[in-house]
Design a protein around this motif. Structure first.
Motif, PDB file in Angstrom:
ATOM      1  N   ARG A  62       0.802  -1.225   0.000  1.00  0.00           N
ATOM      2  CA  ARG A  62       0.000   0.000   0.000  1.00  0.00           C
ATOM      3  C   ARG A  62       0.836   1.276   0.000  1.00  0.00           C
ATOM      4  N   GLY A  63       2.143   1.171   0.152  1.00  0.00           N
ATOM      5  CA  GLY A  63       2.989   2.350   0.309  1.00  0.00           C
ATOM      6  C   GLY A  63       3.237   3.076  -0.992  1.00  0.00           C
ATOM      7  N   PRO A  64       4.308   3.863  -1.039  1.00  0.00           N
ATOM      8  CA  PRO A  64       4.625   4.649  -2.233  1.00  0.00           C
ATOM      9  C   PRO A  64       4.854   3.754  -3.454  1.00  0.00           C
ATOM     10  N   ALA A  65       4.670   4.333  -4.620  1.00  0.00           N
ATOM     11  CA  ALA A  65       4.866   3.595  -5.870  1.00  0.00           C
ATOM     12  C   ALA A  65       6.314   3.106  -5.974  1.00  0.00           C
ATOM     13  N   ARG A  66       6.488   1.935  -6.556  1.00  0.00           N
ATOM     14  CA  ARG A  66       7.804   1.324  -6.689  1.00  0.00           C
ATOM     15  C   ARG A  66       8.179   1.205  -8.169  1.00  0.00           C
ATOM     16  N   PRO A  67       9.464   1.076  -8.466  1.00  0.00           N
ATOM     17  CA  PRO A  67       9.883   0.951  -9.864  1.00  0.00           C
ATOM     18  C   PRO A  67       9.764  -0.471 -10.412  1.00  0.00           C
ATOM     19  N   TYR A  68       9.077  -1.333  -9.710  1.00  0.00           N
ATOM     20  CA  TYR A  68       8.913  -2.722 -10.129  1.00  0.00           C
ATOM     21  C   TYR A  68       7.522  -3.205  -9.746  1.00  0.00           C
ATOM     22  N   THR A  69       7.081  -4.266 -10.398  1.00  0.00           N
ATOM     23  CA  THR A  69       5.805  -4.882 -10.065  1.00  0.00           C
ATOM     24  C   THR A  69       5.977  -5.793  -8.861  1.00  0.00           C
ATOM     25  N   LEU A  70       5.027  -5.724  -7.931  1.00  0.00           N
ATOM     26  CA  LEU A  70       5.035  -6.580  -6.745  1.00  0.00           C
ATOM     27  C   LEU A  70       3.800  -7.469  -6.784  1.00  0.00           C
ATOM     28  N   SER A  71       4.013  -8.784  -6.790  1.00  0.00           N
ATOM     29  CA  SER A  71       2.912  -9.747  -6.798  1.00  0.00           C
ATOM     30  C   SER A  71       2.956 -10.573  -5.528  1.00  0.00           C
TER      31      SER A  71
END
Length: 485
Positions: A364-373
Motif C-alpha cells: 500500500r505504500g509509495p509507488a515502486r519501480p517494479y511490479t510486486l505480486s
C-alpha cells in the motif's frame, strides 16, 4: 573522563562480553557435538580455483569435474564400518549414495531442445547441486532454450570441500558458463541467467560486472532469481571468528556451524563456517557494487529481473532483497513475486506477525519501480490462493485466482522450496513414483518422542517443495517468451 566517553566504553565492553559469550557457547556446543568424519576433514584436491577456471573451456572444466568425482569416491572408500549404514550418502552401498543411481545429478548437465532459440545458464545454491535446477531447465527446454546447469566448485562432492572453495571461484565458474552458453545459443538469440539462493547473488554480481565493457562478458537479456541470497542472516558475520576458534587445540569442530548425518544424495547437510563467511563476503561485495551502480546510474543497464521469494525464509533477509536490489532499480520491467504465509483463520494464532507490517507497507505504500505480486489466500476461510498484483508506478491493484490452493497442514513455504514441484522425487509431497533416490524427504511426516532423531526435527518438517510451482512455470514461460528474439 567525560560521561559520554564512559558510556561509550561501557557499551563497547558489553558488546565484547556478549560476543565472547556467544563464541564460548558456540565452542562448547561444537566440542560436544558429533565427531567429524572423512567427508568433513578431507576434500578433492583437483577442484580448480578462479584463476584456472578463467582459462578453461566447458569440456576442460568437465574433465576436471570427473577427476573431482573420482577423488570423492576415494574419500567414500575410507568410511568407517560404523558409518556404513543404509542412510549414509558416503557409504558406497547405501540407498542414498549418488554413485548407485543411473545419473548422478551432483554433476554439471546440459538440457537441449530440438531447435535452439536461446540459451540459459542456471546456477544452484550454497551446499546444493545442479539437481535443484532440473525442473526449471525442463521448463526452459520447452521454450526452445539450451540450458547449462553448472556445478559450482566445492559442491556435489563432500562438505569438507566447502571449507576451501571461495566465492571468487564460483563467480569464475559463472563467467565460464556464460561464455559457453552464449556460444551455444549464438549471437542475436536471448541469453538468460537463472540463480537459486547463493546462485542468485552470483548471477546479479555477474550481470553488474558485464555492464563494464572492458570485462568483455556476454550480457544477459533477463535474470531469473529464486530465493536469492542478497542479504544473509547476521550470524554469518561471526563466521571468521568461528574459523579462528577452530584452529585452537580441541576446538576443530567450531569450524562447523552444523555437523549432521548426510542422508541427502544431492545436498550437504553439514555446513562449515568458512562457507558462511564466503556467502557473507559475496553479499557484502554485491551490496557495495549495487550501491555504486545506483549512485552513478549504471544500474539502469541491468536487464529485467523476475524473482520468486517466500515471505517465510530462515536463510536470507527478505527486506534486504528489496532495499539492496529492487528499490535501487530504475528501469521498468522487473517483478518481485512473494509467496505469503497460509492465512487461514485457524492458523493465524500460530503464526508470528514478524513481516506483516512490512508486507502491508509494500502493498500500500509509495509507488515502486517494479511490479510486486503476492500469492496469498483468497480469504481467511479458504485455502485457495489468488495473486494480488501491484504494477510498477501507480497502476491499480489487481486480483486474479490461480486455481491452486494450500495443501493440508502446510503453513508456509521456505527458502529451499521455491524451485521444486510437488512431484519432485526427492523433495515433493507427492513424489513421482517413476524415480527414487533412496529417500522421499518431502513426503516424510515424522512423529515420535523428543531426543530420538539424529537430525533436528525442524529439518524434517521444513517445506521442501512449492505447491504453487505451476504458477512459477507459467510466469517463467511468459517471461522467457517476452525476450526479444
Amino acid at each position: 573522563m567525560p560521561p559520554p566517553t564512559r558510556r561509550l566504553l561501557r557499551l563497547l565492553g558489553a558488546a565484547v562480553l556478549i560476543l565472547f559469550t556467544v563464541l564460548g557457547v558456540r565452542a562448547f556446543d561444537a566440542s560436544h557435538g558429533p565427531d567429524l568424519k572423512p567427508w568433513h576433514r578431507e576434500a578433492p584436491r583437483s577442484e580448480p580455483r578462479a584463476d584456472e577456471i578463467d582459462r578453461m573451456t566447458l569440456p576442460r572444466y568437465l574433465q576436471r569435474e570427473a577427476q573431482v568425482i573420482r577423488e570423492t569416491r576415494a574419500i567414500e572408500a575410507r568410511t568407517a564400518p560404523a558409518d556404513r549404514t543404509p542412510g549414509n550418502r558416503y557409504f558406497r552401498g547405501s540407498l542414498v549414495n549418488p554413485g548407485r543411481f543411473p545419473r548422478d545429478w551432483n554433476r554439471t548437465f546440459e538440457v537441449e531442445p530440438e531447435q535452439i532459440r536461446g540459451g540459459a545458464l542456471l546456477i544452484h545454491g550454497l551446499s546444493d547441486s545442479p539437481y535443484s535446477l532440473r525442473p526449471l531447465a525442463e521448463t526452459l527446454r520447452r521454450q526452445g532454450f539450451y540450458s547449462l546447469c553448472l556445478r559450482m566448485p566445492g559442491h556435489g562432492t563432500v562438505p569438507g570441500a566447502l571449507a576451501r572453495a571461495e566465492w571468487e571461484d564460483w563467480l569464475a565458474a559463472v563467467r565460464l558458463g556464460a561464455r559457453h552458453v552464449r556460444g551455444r545459443a549464438g549471437e542475436g538469440r536471448p541469453f538468460v541467467l537463472v540463480g537459486y539462493s547463493n546462485g542468485g547473488a552470483l548471477v546479479v554480481k555477474y550481470a553488474l560486472d558485464a555492464l563494464d565493457a572492458s570485462n568483455r562478458l556476454p550480457r544477459p537479456d533477463r535474470l531469473l532469481l529464486l530465493s536469492p541470497m542478497i542479504g544473509v542472516t547476521r550470524l554469518a558475520r561471526l563466521s571468521p571468528l568461528l574459523g579462528l576458534m577452530g584452529a585452537l587445540p580441541g576446538l576443530e569442530k567450531a569450524r562447523w556451524q552444523d555437523v549432521v548425518p548426510e542422508y541427502n544424495p544431492f545436498k550437504y547437510n553439514s555446513f562449515p563456517a568458512f562457507a558462511a563467511q564466503q556467502s557473507h563476503e559475496l553479499t557484502t561485495a554485491l551490496d557495495e557494487q549495487l550501491a555504486a551502480a545506483a549512485g552513478d546510474g549504471r544500474i539502469a543497464g541491468l536487464p529485467p529481473i523476475l524473482t520468486f521469494q517466500s515471505l517465510a525464509d530462515a536463510t536470507v533477509i527478505l527486506p534486504d532483497l528489496t532495499a539492496r536490489l529492487y528499490d535501487r532499480l530504475t528501469a521498468g520491467g522487473s517483478e518481485l513475486v512473494l509467496f505469503d504465509l497460509n492465512r487461514r483463520a485457524y492458523l493465524r494464532p500460530l503464526l508470528r506477525p514478524a513481516l506483516d507490517a512490512w508486507l502491508a507497507a509494500r502493498m500500500r505504500g509509495p509507488a515502486r519501480p517494479y511490479t510486486l505480486s503476492l500469492v496469498t489466500n483468497a480469504g481467511p476461510d479458504t485455502s485457495d490462493v489468488v495473486v494480488r498484483r501491484r504494477p510498477a508506478g501507480s497502476g491499480p491493484l489487481t486480483v486474479r485466482p490461480l486455481g491452486l490452493s494450500w495443501p493440508p497442514q502446510v503453513y508456509s513455504l521456505s527458502h529451499v522450496a521455491i524451485p521444486f514441484p510437488p512431484t519432485d522425487p526427492l523433495y515433493g509431497i507427492e513424489p513421482d513414483p517413476r524415480e527414487l533416490y533412496g529417500v522421499r524427504l518431502g513426503a516424510l511426516t515424522p512423529r515420535g518422542e523428543r531426543q530420538v532423531l539424529a537430525v533436528p526435527i525442524e529439518d524434517l518438517m521444513r517445506m521442501r517443495c512449492n505447491p504453487f510451482f505451476p504458477y512459477v512455470e507459467r510466469r517463467v514461460e511468459e517471461w522467457i517468451g517476452a525476450v526479444p528474439r
